[in-house]
Design a protein around this motif. Sequence first.
Motif, PDB file in Angstrom:
ATOM      1  N   PRO A  54      62.930  21.931  43.319  1.00 32.96           N
ATOM      2  CA  PRO A  54      64.082  21.024  43.323  1.00 32.96           C
ATOM      3  C   PRO A  54      64.889  21.090  42.025  1.00 32.96           C
ATOM      4  O   PRO A  54      64.330  21.187  40.934  1.00 32.96           O
ATOM      5  CB  PRO A  54      63.446  19.645  43.491  1.00 32.96           C
ATOM      6  CG  PRO A  54      62.115  19.917  44.118  1.00 32.96           C
ATOM      7  CD  PRO A  54      61.678  21.257  43.600  1.00 32.96           C
ATOM      8  N   PHE A  55      66.202  21.052  42.152  1.00 30.03           N
ATOM      9  CA  PHE A  55      67.172  21.081  41.062  1.00 30.03           C
ATOM     10  C   PHE A  55      67.231  22.400  40.301  1.00 30.03           C
ATOM     11  O   PHE A  55      68.073  22.574  39.434  1.00 30.03           O
ATOM     12  CB  PHE A  55      66.928  19.940  40.057  1.00 30.03           C
ATOM     13  CG  PHE A  55      66.906  18.588  40.682  1.00 30.03           C
ATOM     14  CD1 PHE A  55      68.052  18.058  41.231  1.00 30.03           C
ATOM     15  CD2 PHE A  55      65.735  17.854  40.748  1.00 30.03           C
ATOM     16  CE1 PHE A  55      68.043  16.808  41.817  1.00 30.03           C
ATOM     17  CE2 PHE A  55      65.708  16.610  41.333  1.00 30.03           C
ATOM     18  CZ  PHE A  55      66.865  16.075  41.868  1.00 30.03           C
ATOM     19  N   ILE A  56      66.342  23.340  40.592  1.00 31.16           N
ATOM     20  CA  ILE A  56      66.336  24.615  39.869  1.00 31.16           C
ATOM     21  C   ILE A  56      66.632  25.791  40.799  1.00 31.16           C
ATOM     22  O   ILE A  56      67.491  26.617  40.516  1.00 31.16           O
ATOM     23  CB  ILE A  56      64.979  24.842  39.158  1.00 31.16           C
ATOM     24  CG1 ILE A  56      64.771  23.746  38.102  1.00 31.16           C
ATOM     25  CG2 ILE A  56      64.923  26.212  38.511  1.00 31.16           C
ATOM     26  CD1 ILE A  56      63.415  23.781  37.449  1.00 31.16           C
ATOM     27  N   SER A  57      65.897  25.855  41.912  1.00 34.55           N
ATOM     28  CA  SER A  57      66.022  27.011  42.800  1.00 34.55           C
ATOM     29  C   SER A  57      65.876  26.583  44.254  1.00 34.55           C
ATOM     30  O   SER A  57      65.092  25.691  44.575  1.00 34.55           O
ATOM     31  CB  SER A  57      64.932  28.031  42.467  1.00 34.55           C
ATOM     32  OG  SER A  57      64.882  29.042  43.431  1.00 34.55           O
ATOM     33  N   GLY A  58      66.619  27.254  45.129  1.00 34.15           N
ATOM     34  CA  GLY A  58      66.516  27.018  46.565  1.00 34.15           C
ATOM     35  C   GLY A  58      65.405  27.830  47.199  1.00 34.15           C
ATOM     36  O   GLY A  58      65.171  27.767  48.397  1.00 34.15           O
TER      37      GLY A  58
END
Length: 96
Positions: A54-58
Motif C-alpha cells: 500500500p502507498f508504494i507499489s501496486g
Amino acid sequence: MQQLFKTRCTGGHLVVYDDRVAIELKALGVDNSKTLFYKNISGVELKVQAVKIPFISGGAAKIIIHSTGDQKLEGGFIKVDDAKKARELIESKLAQ
C-alpha cells in the motif's frame, strides 16, 4: 465488440471484450494483436510476481490465458488488482 476492461502489460495492453480477449500493441507504425475467443479458452492462470504494498507499489502479476490447441496469451507485469479483475471477467464470461 464492446470493450469491458483494458490494462497495461508487457505486450502492450490486455483488453477484455465481450466476445474475446486480446493483447494489443498499437504505436507509431506498429499494430500487433493476439486474440483468443471465449469458445476456445480453456482456463485462466494468475501468478503474482511482486506483492502489492500500500502507498508504494501496486504489485505485479502475470496472467496466462490457456486455449485449445496448446495456444496461450501471456501478459506480464500487470497491477495485481487489474489482473484479478481481468481474471474474474474472463471466468464469468466462460461460465455463461
